[in-house]
Design an enzyme around this catalytic site. Structure first.
Site, PDB file in Angstrom:
ATOM      1  N   ASP A 432       0.854  -1.176   0.000  1.00  0.00           N
ATOM      2  CA  ASP A 432       0.000   0.000   0.000  1.00  0.00           C
ATOM      3  C   ASP A 432       0.894   1.231   0.000  1.00  0.00           C
ATOM      4  O   ASP A 432       2.104   1.142   0.245  1.00  0.00           O
ATOM      5  CB  ASP A 432      -0.905  -0.029   1.239  1.00  0.00           C
ATOM      6  CG  ASP A 432      -1.818   1.178   1.315  1.00  0.00           C
ATOM      7  OD1 ASP A 432      -2.320   1.614   0.273  1.00  0.00           O
ATOM      8  OD2 ASP A 432      -1.998   1.700   2.427  1.00  0.00           O
ATOM      9  N   PHE A 715     -19.104   9.439   4.149  1.00  0.00           N
ATOM     10  CA  PHE A 715     -18.284   8.966   3.030  1.00  0.00           C
ATOM     11  C   PHE A 715     -18.495   7.475   2.807  1.00  0.00           C
ATOM     12  O   PHE A 715     -18.640   6.714   3.749  1.00  0.00           O
ATOM     13  CB  PHE A 715     -16.808   9.239   3.328  1.00  0.00           C
ATOM     14  CG  PHE A 715     -15.874   8.711   2.276  1.00  0.00           C
ATOM     15  CD1 PHE A 715     -15.528   9.485   1.179  1.00  0.00           C
ATOM     16  CD2 PHE A 715     -15.334   7.438   2.384  1.00  0.00           C
ATOM     17  CE1 PHE A 715     -14.667   9.002   0.215  1.00  0.00           C
ATOM     18  CE2 PHE A 715     -14.477   6.947   1.422  1.00  0.00           C
ATOM     19  CZ  PHE A 715     -14.137   7.727   0.334  1.00  0.00           C
TER      20      PHE A 715
END
Length: 1335
Positions: A432, A715
């Site tokens: 990541d 979100f």
């Protein structure tokens, strides 16, 4: 059982329907309600237990739900032995050895005394059982402690909350949780001490996150009175069946008037959470015990088999085949020997009936006898030795001081004990970006408002100082202490050299003892202190001075959006959460900024304060605001000046209480939100308070605006944005503030912000997009901010749909998202922000080392391609000389064409005779949409073929599912060893899909750590973990396993060769007890020590020459060839060890044990000296164990020979070794036989290391050189392998053309279409993408 539970739950509505109608409903209504609920199999109903308090269990309405007591133990006291044996028999090897022990009890096939044959397997079973019992006892103690934890449960009889134990809590009880207590079960929140119905919880026990999360009382129940009476709660709670999703919950409460009130995860208190910032809260238990979400998330550890273990199992099968072959030879030899006898010899005793078995039947029996005799060919102690070796390896890994992070006081964690050797065979790493390669410390860098860019040069200067060799965060934020003040102030200072020297001394001291990082998460000075841009400050001052502009000015709305559109909470001083990755500091950071000057934030009237600076100004002094618009008065300290001029320096006040307006503490769920709130605060827009229904913001003028919060559209991964709907306190309008990713916002824009803007300003979106692309190329994280004024009628229509969606229990997520999308249309663009996430220390050096080690590094990120490419260059994932392939397609046909063309081009290069011996440095950049097409079944092979030819791959805009999909495809298609590393919940799927998952303990939680096999605190630790410990673990364990097979084959073959001289009768020339002791005691510790402590190459050499790691990749050192070479060597050594003594004692009258004892002794010397040849680094421990094993052999054998008079009639080993040691022939045989047996192996090593030394042999040779010579060689080697130094660890911000910067300094603008080009060409991205200017 599941069907029975389902039927029980369907019958439950009989009781709660009666309760729901207040005990007076007719039976017809009850039956109708029961039939209605009966079909809803995904729901469950919960009613209050209070009306049934004191009644029997059969009359309790919630009796079918499990209690709150938990049990994590595997065994009970009575069933421990059978259950544990059942568990151990899951290992096929244990079944094999038990079967042999039982077979030895059959008289016709036994080879040893039956009781003796049971000893090894009993020892192994006992040790394993003791270990399992100890682990289960610890689980029992933990369960008992947790189940007896006290809590407060409401009692109808006592009319108050009484203390009970957790195990006594039942579904339907009302539980009261006070501050800092742990929630005992999953509670539906009904009441809190907060007048707004809010409480805060910490979920660190569940997901590792220490940031506070807000929970709200169910709306519409009207039970928010100061005194909540549980007895008045007579409604039915209908919720979904238990599941393990911590972020999802569906529920509704149906009141007597048939109204339904919906609730979600925002109203659920999860078991294991801790109450914070709230005096108390009351809820009804909806899930208890094993049905709570936290318990459903407790899974058994994932069992992973290492690559070495899989090879080991194959070799064990070969050993089984070899064993059966030897037994078959023995059976056939016994048959032929009996057939060749002219008559029945006297030593063949018939049975009681005078009957002798036929030669064929005797040969059949002898087959099983030989299996018992040669059973140690399958090493029973190998598995135990492997476990001990891995425990020792993990001990050294976890105690490595270089893998310890001083800032967080964390060490590496090993959670999977059985795959440590896989660390030395990794071929692909999937990483990541955010929080893994970067710090996850978000620093506000730049912003664009209404198409105009504000670069915040002063902030860039502050961060540039941090990159200096003698600077750090402590130097910047630990300057001379300032007296307490209430706001930012301007001080005058002279150019006194003494003062400057004193200032420099303070800097040097603060570097040593500074304490800049704050305890509170996302609140170090690096993250919280923002130096405003002077031109933007002027614009805000002009807007603030205009009458009525506070209502319509886009600049003010932009900063209101920064302060409002988030979930940040203002924390109490007594309950500040600790940073996850930081340990608690003793002091508090001093945030003085007396070297940076530009802003005033005191909420007072406007007036002139600045004077003309001196002639010789520094760049820092140039940043002082000289214009006369936004100039609140501040406290000034003047110093004498001969010219009557003054110098003004801005500094922050020293720390006061956490609740003062200018020094608030914010609780953010992500560092991005915290950075934006602190940026708004720097411009005077201070978030003062947040409740579920209001947000209070202080303006630069000092006025407080209280916005009524009507709804928060949170979100989600599909919308990629969040919104907050508020009522403006001045205009009374419904205003929707939205922030999100640029591609998710730009398509929702309506008309420009205001129709009265000039034609040039109307092109706001295009200008903002240009600046967004520039931010992305600079490696910044971007967000867009918009505003929308909603009419009264539109809001009324939308609110009806919204409430209906929130109350739904079926398809609730889809309905809620649809309602959000319905409102988020025709948005007006305000601006955009650029936030920097700094690279971690030594990330470029780590990636370069891993790549030199033969590991392909892939970065999978959700960022924009421009941002990802820039970070890729900064961390040296991409190099300047790389040929970068950019894949971005709109449809599958284009994707297919690009893959075919690219593969043909790459293959043509590799097939060109001129390129023989050369490697093409290719890197691939691919976006999420194209990746989805490339991973389709018909394109997978082509994509993988292209990817394996690339040195590095950068995947942008990928989802968590795509990350795991990529890992699985590469692992399965290429048959390679993969490692995934990440720090967040979105990396869990990827971590679990890889052969080895590594979690980084970051700032946002521990989800990745909890799902990983190993946990580290910094990405740079990956270098030593793999290159050093990974290499050591693999080589040690591989060599130990090969040695174990050799040792057992060499020893058991002595018995096999003896069968040719005893008629294949299954007789052993060595005493049974000594044979058992040989493997259990005499030769058990040396290989274990070898597997734990041997070092073929030093750590310094492995780090300095990463190419040495390649020796473990692919087949590695444990190959088919090395295994069979060791087997052949074992056969040769057994032949020598048997036949040299045989020839020496030929035609003598020695007895069987007198012949066997020298064989046993010679075998011991040969096996231990063989190991001495394999050991690469001798230590005191090696000498002690090796010499101790020899001493133990002689001590035990001498003692056994002295006391064993009739241990094994008719032949006994009494005084055998004593007699042998008095005979010179014994010593001569031991020396000659051992030398002859080991000579081929020793000569092989000498010739191999002299004629064709391997890289490891060369590295060992360098290790023997003195330190200076070795360092000089490694320095020359590094300069040869790399012509460019490691680049800066942080991206520099280029100047901006809008600030009168010369055009030749700034890179040429690149439109998004240049990067997202659909037509594919093999081009070097360094030509299209100008690197940031290095300052």
């Amino acid at each position: 059982m599941e069907r029975q539970r389902s039927l029980m739950e369907r019958e439950r509505p009989r009781w709660w329907s009666w309760q729901r109608w207040g005990h007076s409903a007719c039976y017809k209504k009850k039956d109708r309600k029961r039939k209605k609920i009966k079909g809803q199999e995904r729901e469950r109903a919960v009613v209050s237990n209070l009306p049934y308090e004191g009644l029997g269990k059969a009359k309790q309405p919630n009796r079918y739900f499990p209690g709150n007591a938990i049990k994590t133990t595997k065994y009970t006291l009575l069933l421990f032995i059978p259950m544990n044996l059942f568990e151990q028999f899951h290992r096929l090897a244990n079944i094999y050895f038990v079967g042999l022990a039982i077979l030895n009890f059959v008289p016709v096939v036994n080879a040893f005394q039956p009781e003796v044959a049971l000893i090894p397997i009993c020892v192994i079973f006992s040790l394993t059982a003791l270990k399992d019992a100890w682990e289960d006892f610890r689980r029992y103690q933990s369960d008992r402690k947790l189940n007896n934890t006290p809590c407060l449960v409401y009692s109808r009889k006592e009319k108050r909350f009484t203390e009970r134990r957790w195990k006594d809590v039942r579904v339907g009880d009302f539980v009261k949780v006070v501050c800092n207590e742990i929630v005992p079960a999953d509670l539906l929140l009904l009441h809190t001490s907060d007048p707004n119905g809010v409480c805060h919880i910490e979920t660190s026990n569940l997901d590792g996150e220490t940031t506070l999360k807000q929970r709200m009382v169910m709306s519409g129940l009207c039970i928010s009175d100061p005194e909540f009476e549980p007895e008045n709660f007579n409604t039915v709670v209908v919720c979904e069946k238990p599941n393990n999703n911590l972020n999802h919950f569906k529920c509704y409460v149906e009141k007597p008037d048939k109204d339904k009130v919906g609730a979600g995860i925002e109203s659920l208190l999860l078991r294991g959470c801790k109450m914070r910032n709230t005096d108390h809260a009351v809820g009804i238990v909806v899930y208890a015990g094993r049905e709570t979400k936290s318990m459903l998330n407790i899974n058994r550890p994932r069992y992973k088999r290492s690559k070495l273990e899989r090879k080991l199992n194959i070799d064990v099968i070969f050993c089984v085949i070899l064993l059966f072959s030897m037994c078959l030879v023995g059976a056939l030899g016994h048959f032929l020997w009996l057939q060749a006898l002219p008559s029945v010899p006297p030593y063949l005793v018939p049975d009681s009936n005078g009957h002798l078995d036929s030669p064929g039947l005797s040969g059949f029996y002898m087959f099983f006898t030989m299996i018992i005799l040669l059973q140690i060919l399958i090493p029973i102690s190998l598995y135990v030795s492997i476990e001990l070796v891995k425990i020792g390896q993990i001990y050294f890994i976890t105690n490595d001081i270089d893998l310890h992070d001083d800032k967080t006081d964390r060490r590496v964690q090993c959670k999977s004990l059985n795959i440590t050797e896989d660390l030395g065979q990794i071929q692909y790493i999937f990483s990541d970006k955010t929080g893994t390669l970067t710090e996850n410390k978000m620093v506000f860098r730049r912003c664009c408002i209404m198409g105009t860019e504000y670069p915040h040069k002063e902030n860039a200067i502050r961060l540039a100082v941090l990159d200096g060799p003698d600077s750090g965060e402590e130097v910047i934020f630990n300057q001379r202490p300032q007296p307490p003040q209430t706001g930012w102030s301007l001080d005058t200072e002279g150019d006194n050299p003494d003062d400057m020297q004193h200032h420099h001394d303070n800097q040097c001291k603060s570097k040593v003892k500074g304490n800049a990082p704050s305890d509170v998460a996302f609140s170090s000075p690096l993250e919280t202190e923002v130096i405003p841009d002077r031109k933007l400050l002027q614009q805000i001052s002009r807007a603030g001075s205009s009458s009525g502009s506070w209502k319509t000015d886009p600049y003010l709305d932009f900063f209101l959006g920064l302060a409002i559109c988030n979930t940040v909470m203002v924390s109490m001083a007594t309950a500040q959460r600790q940073r996850v990755s930081e340990f608690s500091h003793s002091g508090q950071a001093n945030n003085s900024l007396n070297t940076l000057s530009n802003l005033v934030k005191s909420p007072v009237s406007l007036r002139h304060i600045f004077t003309k600076p001196k002639k010789n100004r520094t760049i820092l002094e140039d940043s002082v605001v000289e214009e006369e618009h936004f100039n609140p008065p501040v406290k000034k300290e003047e110093s004498g000046d001969t010219n009557g001029l003054q110098m003004c320096t801005l500094h922050a006040p020293s720390d006061t209480t956490a609740t003062t307006p200018d020094h608030l503490s914010y609780e953010a769920e992500s560092p991005d939100e915290a950075a934006l709130v602190y940026a708004a605060k720097a411009y005077g827009f201070t978030l003062l308070d947040r409740t579920p229904h209001s947000v209070t913001v202080r303006l630069p003028s000092g006025d407080n605006l209280v916005f009524e919060v009507l709804d928060t559209l949170t979100f989600d991964a599909n919308r990629k944005r969040m919104s907050v709907l508020v009522r403006h306190p001045l205009t009374k309008e419904y205003v929707l503030y939205t922030k999100g990713a640029d591609y998710a916002i730009m398509e929702l824009l309506g008309t420009p912000y205001a129709e009265h803007l000039s034609g040039k300003q109307k092109n706001i979106a295009a200008g903002t997009q240009y600046h967004l692309d520039c931010y992305a190329k600079d490696g910044l994280r971007t967000l867009c901010f918009t505003k929308k004024v909603v009419s009264d009628k539109a809001y009324e229509r939308w609110s009806v749909n919204r409430l209906r969606a929130l109350a739904a229990i079926d398809n609730r997520e889809e309905l809620v998202m649809d309602s959000a999308v319905q409102l988020e249309k025709d948005l007006s663009l305000l601006g955009a922000t650029g936030i920097e996430d700094r690279l971690q220390e030594s990330v470029p050096d780590t990636i370069v080392a891993l790549r030199e080690a033969g590991i392909q590094v892939w970065v999978l990120t959700g960022d924009k391609p421009e941002t990802a490419v820039n970070i890729g260059y900064a961390c040296r994932l991409l190099e300047e000389e790389d040929l970068v392939i950019n894949m971005s397609c709109k449809n599958k046909l284009e994707c297919t064409s690009i893959l075919d063309c690219t593969l043909e081009e790459v293959r043509r290069y590799s097939e060109d005779p001129r390129n023989v011996g050369t490697t093409q440095d290719i890197s691939l950049v691919i976006d999420g949409r194209t990746l989805t097409m490339a991973l389709s079944l018909d394109l997978q092979d082509r994509f993988v073929d292209l990817a394996k030819r690339c040195r590095s791959v950068l995947c942008c805009r990928v989802t968590p599912l795509q990350k795991s999909r990529v890992v699985k495809v590469v692992r399965e298609k290429l048959k390679v060893m993969t490692l995934a590393v990440g720090d967040g919940a979105n990396d869990v799927n990827m971590i679990q899909a890889a052969d080895i998952g590594i979690g980084l303990s970051g700032q946002e939680g521990m989800q990745a750590v909890m799902a990983s096999d190993f946990a580290i605190s910094r990405f740079k630790h990956l270098k030593k973990l793999l290159l050093v410990h990974g290499h050591w673990c693999y080589t040690r364990l591989a060599n130990m396993i090969i040695y174990f097979f050799y040792k057992n084959v060499a020893y058991v073959n002595l018995l096999f060769w003896y069968q040719f001289f005893c008629g294949f009768s299954g007789t052993a020339m060595i005493d049974y007890w000594l044979m058992i002791f040989f493997n259990l005691f005499f030769t058990s510790l040396p290989p274990i020590m070898f597997g734990i402590m041997d070092k073929d190459v030093s750590a310094e050499m492995l780090l300095g020459v990463p190419e040495l790691y390649r020796t473990g990749q692919g087949e590695g050192e444990y190959t088919f060839l090395t295994f069979w070479v060791s087997m052949l060597d074992a056969f040769y050594q057994s032949l020598v060890c048997f036949f040299i003594p045989y020839l020496a004692y030929q035609d003598s009258d020695i007895d069987i044990f007198t012949f066997g004892t020298p064989l046993n002794t010679i075998s011991l010397f040969t096996i231990l000296l063989h190991l001495s040849i394999e050991i690469k680094a001798w230590t005191v421990v090696h000498w002690v164990i090796m010499l101790g094993s020899v001493a133990l052999y002689f001590i035990v054998t001498l003692a056994y020979s002295a006391i064993c008079v009739t241990c094994n009639p008719p032949s006994n080993p009494y005084w055998i070794l004593q007699s042998q040691m008095a005979d010179p022939m014994f010593y001569l045989l031991c020396i000659i036989t051992t030398v002859v047996a080991l000579m081929p192996r020793y000569m092989f090593h000498v010739l191999k290391n002299s004629i064709a030394p391997s890289p490891l042999v060369q590295a060992r040779h360098l290790d023997r050189l003195d330190q200076s010579t070795r360092d000089e060689w490694m320095k020359e080697w590094r300069s040869f392998r790399s012509t460019s130094p490691v680049k800066r660890h942080r991206l520099s911000t280029p100047p901006t053309p809008t600030l009168e910067t010369p055009a030749d300094i700034y890179p040429q603008p690149v439109s998004p279409s240049d990067f997202m080009e659909d037509e594919f060409t093999l081009n070097d991205l360094t030509e299209n993408y100008q690197r940031p200017v290095q300052t």
